[in-house]
Design an enzyme around this catalytic site. Structure first.
Site: not given
Length: 123
Positions: A84-85
């Site tokens: 993810c980020a």
């Protein structure tokens, strides 16, 4: 049978031992790059706008809210890395996939760590 022995047996029946998995619950981005190069699947659980801003070319996009549908696109015999980020949502995604029977781990540090470790990013 003592209570501790009974509890140990139950725990062994319903949990995965560390020896059952070559992955832990998370892996470094450098290790993730190696594992993907060696055939591990990469699931990106970010939202569409984040995905469009830049993603690993070999990643499969499955937003975290739809992670339950990811199993249709994965092989049970292939390790799965979740990115993810920053590494927060990917922990949740990896846990859900492990609960579904996959060998899955979160990529520590997210996409910025992936890119810093030499992972390709398509923009």
């Amino acid at each position: 049978m003592t209570t501790s022995t009974f509890a140990s047996r139950l725990r062994a029946m319903f949990t995965r031992n560390r020896d059952d998995s070559t992955l832990g619950s998370s892996v470094s981005a450098a290790r993730a790059v190696e594992l993907v190069r060696d055939g591990a699947a990469l699931i990106d659980v970010r939202e569409s706008q984040e995905w469009k801003a830049g993603h690993a070319p070999q990643a499969i996009h499955v937003p975290l809210g739809k992670i339950d549908t990811a199993s249709r696109r994965l092989s049970a015999s292939t390790p799965v890395l979740v990115v993810c980020a920053s590494g927060m949502r990917s922990r949740t995604g990896a846990k859900k996939l492990r609960d579904a029977g996959f060998e899955a781990a979160s990529v520590s540090g997210g996409m910025s760590a992936w890119e810093q470790a030499g992972g390709a990013v398509r923009r």
